[in-house]
Design a protein around this motif. Structure first.
Motif, PDB file in Angstrom:
ATOM      1  N   PHE A  71       0.844  -1.190   0.000  1.00  0.00           N
ATOM      2  CA  PHE A  71       0.000   0.000   0.000  1.00  0.00           C
ATOM      3  C   PHE A  71       0.878   1.239   0.000  1.00  0.00           C
ATOM      4  CE2 PHE A  71       0.881  -0.910   4.449  1.00  0.00           C
ATOM      5  CZ  PHE A  71       1.174   0.338   4.979  1.00  0.00           C
ATOM      6  N   THR A  72       0.322   2.340  -0.445  1.00  0.00           N
ATOM      7  CA  THR A  72       0.941   3.657  -0.322  1.00  0.00           C
ATOM      8  C   THR A  72      -0.030   4.667   0.270  1.00  0.00           C
ATOM      9  OG1 THR A  72       0.272   4.277  -2.567  1.00  0.00           O
ATOM     10  CG2 THR A  72       2.451   3.278  -2.305  1.00  0.00           C
ATOM     11  N   VAL A  86      10.306   6.272  -4.078  1.00  0.00           N
ATOM     12  CA  VAL A  86      11.223   7.289  -3.572  1.00  0.00           C
ATOM     13  C   VAL A  86      12.657   6.913  -3.899  1.00  0.00           C
ATOM     14  CG1 VAL A  86       9.707   7.937  -1.655  1.00  0.00           C
ATOM     15  CG2 VAL A  86      11.432   6.157  -1.312  1.00  0.00           C
ATOM     16  N   ASP A  87      13.538   7.875  -3.772  1.00  0.00           N
ATOM     17  CA  ASP A  87      14.963   7.615  -3.854  1.00  0.00           C
ATOM     18  C   ASP A  87      15.399   6.923  -2.563  1.00  0.00           C
ATOM     19  OD1 ASP A  87      17.900   8.444  -3.243  1.00  0.00           O
ATOM     20  OD2 ASP A  87      17.650   8.870  -5.385  1.00  0.00           O
ATOM     21  N   PRO A  88      16.286   5.934  -2.625  1.00  0.00           N
ATOM     22  CA  PRO A  88      16.716   5.236  -1.397  1.00  0.00           C
ATOM     23  C   PRO A  88      17.319   6.155  -0.345  1.00  0.00           C
ATOM     24  CG  PRO A  88      17.375   4.004  -3.333  1.00  0.00           C
ATOM     25  CD  PRO A  88      16.858   5.316  -3.833  1.00  0.00           C
ATOM     26  N   PRO A 136       4.600  11.082   1.007  1.00  0.00           N
ATOM     27  CA  PRO A 136       4.576   9.792   0.296  1.00  0.00           C
ATOM     28  C   PRO A 136       5.891   9.040   0.424  1.00  0.00           C
ATOM     29  CG  PRO A 136       4.955  11.555  -1.255  1.00  0.00           C
ATOM     30  CD  PRO A 136       4.763  12.222   0.093  1.00  0.00           C
ATOM     31  N   VAL A 137       6.258   8.693   1.652  1.00  0.00           N
ATOM     32  CA  VAL A 137       7.511   7.984   1.914  1.00  0.00           C
ATOM     33  C   VAL A 137       7.199   6.664   2.610  1.00  0.00           C
ATOM     34  CG1 VAL A 137       8.893  10.092   2.063  1.00  0.00           C
ATOM     35  CG2 VAL A 137       7.802   9.175   4.123  1.00  0.00           C
ATOM     36  N   PRO A 138       8.094   5.693   2.541  1.00  0.00           N
ATOM     37  CA  PRO A 138       7.806   4.388   3.138  1.00  0.00           C
ATOM     38  C   PRO A 138       7.874   4.379   4.655  1.00  0.00           C
ATOM     39  CG  PRO A 138       9.973   4.390   2.154  1.00  0.00           C
ATOM     40  CD  PRO A 138       9.323   5.659   1.733  1.00  0.00           C
TER      41      PRO A 138
END
Length: 404
Positions: free
Chosen positions: A293-294, A326-328, A340-342
């Motif tokens: 999910f996001t 996203v960028d790591p 919107p980040v993990p």
């Protein structure tokens, strides 16, 4: 935002696999190991009060435990979830609220089943009182915020409280179970003075999604190991209170697309009445998990993980698959939740503090990398799946979706 993966898609991918238990998982205990087999409420309680070490309940049995709570000590309750498509025996209650046996003693009290030393629950369904709550148009099963002032809303929420399991010892095991319909806690672990480290694996926990509560696993104190499980439709699938002795190891599990808030959580002590203490647990390890999910059911950006302070030891997130694109090397948004980040670390200002992150995969555009995420491929339901006949497949769908 439309869901990228639906719950039906995830369940299809899990068919015939061990994650979540049921068909595809081969438990090391079954009905053949039972000292006594029961099918009725009275026989069940007779067995609990006997010298039987292993109590078997056939998958066709439905036992109403309303009006009761019980303590399991040195005994195992086992059923046959997943065997020939069986959903497993159903143990359930309709009790809820302040004075009910399912909330005995309040937030630090008992539950429907208190699990003490040497106890195990395997292969059953454990159903709470809100498994069929359908008043919310956004998602059946979600219990929204009530109207009224703060006190009135709190009273209404507490009037629904119910707890499935309270675990009070290290040598406790919960496995191959479907656990659902608990508006507060499906499984609560430890107490303020009792840190315990049980084993929870191959469970399917779902529809525990009440605003202000809604946990499948709530770690008050201790460090459980949680493995090979599927969680969906929760507020927080796994939460922690914040004691330095509070943490968990979470591995090889899937978090489905339906959520009200982030799935994996650790509070800081300051949020639970301990002054300005920003200690948020001890050691938390999240490895090889898939977060499908996001966004929440309210369609706002939703992180997979939120830790709300500083660990007494360390946070570790390794080799997980996040759908968030996203960028790591993204920055921690700290207290800004609508990002919107993990994952994020709250109450710590900027930057990451005692948080080790490596080998994770982000975004939905690329197929799942080898060794990343849970051992199931949501991009291809048939990838690596053993062939099973249609009759067994139909039974499997029954086991996974709780068609009663």
């Amino acid at each position: 935002m439309a869901q990228y993966f639906t719950n039906d898609r995830v369940l299809e991918c899990l068919e015939g696999r061990p994650i979540g238990g049921g068909v595809g998982h081969h438990a090391d205990i079954g009905l053949a190991d039972a000292d006594v087999t029961v099918e009725t409420r009275s026989a069940f309680f007779d067995a609990l009060n006997s010298s039987a070490d292993v109590i078997g309940i056939p998958g066709t049995a439905r036992i109403d435990l309303s009006g009761e709570d019980l303590t399991l000590s040195g005994q195992t309750i086992v059923s046959d979830r997943g065997i020939d498509g069986s959903p497993g025996a159903l143990l359930y209650t309709t009790d809820h609220g302040h004075d009910s046996p399912a909330w005995d003693g309040g937030s630090n009290g008992r539950g429907l089943i208190t699990m003490d030393g040497g106890s195990r629950l395997s292969g059953v369904r454990l159903r709470g009182p809100y498994h069929d709550y359908y008043d919310d148009p956004e998602y059946p099963g979600y219990i929204p915020l009530d109207s009224g002032n703060t006190s009135e809303r709190r009273q209404a929420r507490e009037g629904r409280y119910a707890r499935g399991l309270r675990i009070l010892a290290d040598d406790v095991e919960v496995d191959n179970c479907e656990i659902y319909g608990w508006p507060n806690q499906a499984i609560a672990i430890g107490t303020s003075s009792n840190a315990v480290s049980p084993s929870i694996h191959h469970i399917y926990g779902h529809d525990c999604m009440m605003v202000g509560a809604g946990y499948v696993i709530d770690v008050f104190n201790g460090h459980p190991t949680i493995e090979m499980s599927y969680f969906n439709a929760t507020r927080h699938a796994i939460a922690g209170f914040g004691h330095p002795t509070c943490g968990y190891t979470l591995e090889d599990s899937v978090f489905g697309p339906t959520t009200y808030s982030h799935a994996v959580d650790m509070h800081c002590l300051a949020e639970n009445g301990y002054g300005d203490d920003l200690t948020a647990g001890g050691r938390v390890e999240v490895r090889r998990c898939t977060f499908a999910f996001t966004h929440s059911i309210r369609d706002y950006d939703c992180q997979a993980i939120a830790f709300r302070g500083y660990p007494d030891d360390v946070y570790i997130t390794e080799n997980n698959r996040f759908l968030h694109d996203v960028d790591p090397d993204f920055e921690n948004p700290a207290n800004t939740s609508g990002q919107p980040v993990p994952y994020r670390q709250v109450n710590v200002g900027s930057g990451w503090h005692d948080w080790q992150s490596s080998g994770n995969q982000y975004g939905v555009g690329e197929p799942q990398e080898s060794g990343i995420g849970a051992p199931v491929n949501l991009d291809d339901p048939m990838a690596g799946k053993p062939l099973i006949d249609e009759e067994r497949r139909r039974g499997l769908r029954v086991a996974l979706r709780t068609l009663e």
